[in-house]
Design an enzyme around this catalytic site. Structure first.
Site, mmCIF file in Angstrom:
data_model
loop_
_atom_site.group_PDB
_atom_site.id
_atom_site.type_symbol
_atom_site.label_atom_id
_atom_site.label_comp_id
_atom_site.label_asym_id
_atom_site.label_seq_id
_atom_site.Cartn_x
_atom_site.Cartn_y
_atom_site.Cartn_z
ATOM 1 N N GLU A 116 -7.602 -12.644 -7.905
ATOM 2 C CA GLU A 116 -6.232 -12.269 -7.518
ATOM 3 C C GLU A 116 -5.315 -13.469 -7.306
ATOM 4 O O GLU A 116 -4.177 -13.487 -7.791
ATOM 5 C CB GLU A 116 -6.254 -11.430 -6.236
ATOM 6 N N LEU A 152 0.799 -1.226 0.000
ATOM 7 C CA LEU A 152 0.000 0.000 0.000
ATOM 8 C C LEU A 152 0.834 1.280 0.000
ATOM 9 O O LEU A 152 0.309 2.373 0.161
ATOM 10 C CB LEU A 152 -0.951 -0.002 1.206
ATOM 11 N N ILE A 192 5.571 3.487 -4.482
ATOM 12 C CA ILE A 192 6.982 3.095 -4.628
ATOM 13 C C ILE A 192 7.835 4.296 -5.075
ATOM 14 O O ILE A 192 7.334 5.211 -5.738
ATOM 15 C CB ILE A 192 7.158 1.912 -5.613
ATOM 16 N N ASN A 235 2.228 -5.740 -10.261
ATOM 17 C CA ASN A 235 1.316 -5.370 -9.184
ATOM 18 C C ASN A 235 -0.023 -6.050 -9.414
ATOM 19 O O ASN A 235 -0.427 -6.278 -10.556
ATOM 20 C CB ASN A 235 1.121 -3.840 -9.203
ATOM 21 N N HIS A 287 -4.036 -5.457 -8.718
ATOM 22 C CA HIS A 287 -4.986 -4.425 -8.312
ATOM 23 C C HIS A 287 -6.394 -5.026 -8.306
ATOM 24 O O HIS A 287 -6.781 -5.685 -9.277
ATOM 25 C CB HIS A 287 -4.915 -3.226 -9.271
HETATM 26 C C1 GRF Z 1 -5.616 -7.228 -2.179
HETATM 27 O O1 GRF Z 1 -6.972 -7.099 -2.502
HETATM 28 C C2 GRF Z 1 -4.792 -6.423 -3.135
HETATM 29 O O2 GRF Z 1 -5.204 -6.500 -4.448
HETATM 30 C C3 GRF Z 1 -5.020 -5.054 -2.563
HETATM 31 O O3 GRF Z 1 -4.930 -5.237 -1.165
HETATM 32 C C4 GRF Z 1 -5.323 -6.554 -0.840
HETATM 33 C C5 GRF Z 1 -4.193 -7.204 -0.117
HETATM 34 O O4 GRF Z 1 -4.502 -8.472 0.323
HETATM 35 N N1 GRF Z 1 -4.190 -4.061 -3.128
HETATM 36 P P1 GRF Z 1 -3.439 -9.468 0.896
HETATM 37 O O5 GRF Z 1 -2.504 -8.702 1.818
HETATM 38 O O6 GRF Z 1 -2.695 -10.102 -0.258
HETATM 39 O O7 GRF Z 1 -4.239 -10.482 1.665
#
Ligand code: GRF
Length: 208
Positions: free
Chosen positions: A181, A91, A94, A108, A110
């Site tokens: 993801e 978060l 960078i 990355n 998203h």
């Molecule tokens: C994920 O949804 C990612 O895409 C977003 O923050 C969340 C992080 O989840 N940017 P984790 O730390 O991988 O459980």
């Protein structure tokens, strides 16, 4: 072996999907050489420790000015000699120079279908709150190469996810993780590690 460093901020479920992928063989040709978190005490660090991956905390708060944090972060990366840097729920914005030092070597994940619900202010749960507010029926996730822009790098792949009646941001976030993801990120790493995917002339290019 592709040396992979994963940058995290929180729970690390994406990190876990990568760890599992390497362990179970859906990711080949890659080794996890380090995890960097900007937060101490997060579950990500526990996941790294359980998998025997060296983990480090580099925290903005520990530095008087942002440039010093950037330097410490870049130094830690350099030490780990990564071939690929994976931002997995990282978060922190960078350092700009990072894209110059590691061109085509940063990806990355998203949690939306870029270019929807991305850019400044769209991170973590906020992305899903905005998607629900707008009332979209389909959302999803995007894995992309990172460039100097915010969520603007070349798109590698996307998976759509349906929004259901009664979804809360938390419920939607979980569905996007499970259905999109945790599939996209390990697959992209495997493709890069095996020479099937590169960034060329500002595009994500698949190789036969
Ligand atoms: C994920 O949804 C990612 O895409 C977003 O923050 C969340 C992080 O989840 N940017 P984790 O730390 O991988 O459980």
């Amino acid at each position: 072996m592709l040396r992979v460093v994963v940058c995290v901020s929180g729970g690390g479920t994406n990190l876990q999907a990568i760890i599992d992928g390497v362990k179970e063989g859906s990711i080949t040709g890659a080794e996890l050489v380090g995890v960097i978190s900007n937060n101490p005490g997060v579950k990500s660090l526990e996941r790294a420790a359980n998998a025997g991956i060296p983990a480090f905390v580099v925290r903005p708060k520990d530095f008087a000015v942002r440039d010093d944090f950037h330097k410490a972060f870049m130094d830690k990366l350099a030490e780990l000699k990564p071939d690929l840097i994976v931002l997995a729920g990282f978060l922190v914005r960078i350092p700009e120079e990072m894209c110059k030092v590691y061109p085509g070597k940063i990806i990355n994940i998203h949690p939306s279908l870029i270019p929807s619900f991305c850019g400044v202010g769209y991170y973590g749960l906020k992305v899903h709150e905005k998607a629900l507010e707008r009332g979209v029926k389909i959302t999803g996730a995007t894995v992309h190469f990172v460039n100097e822009g915010m969520d603007e790098g070349p798109i590698i792949d996307q998976i759509p996810v349906r929004v259901l009646e009664g979804d809360t941001p938390e419920v939607l976030q979980r569905r996007v993780m499970e259905e999109a993801e945790w599939k996209l990120l390990p697959k992209a790493i495997d493709d890069i590690a095996n020479g099937r995917l590169v960034m060329e002339n500002g595009r994500a290019v698949r190789k036969a």
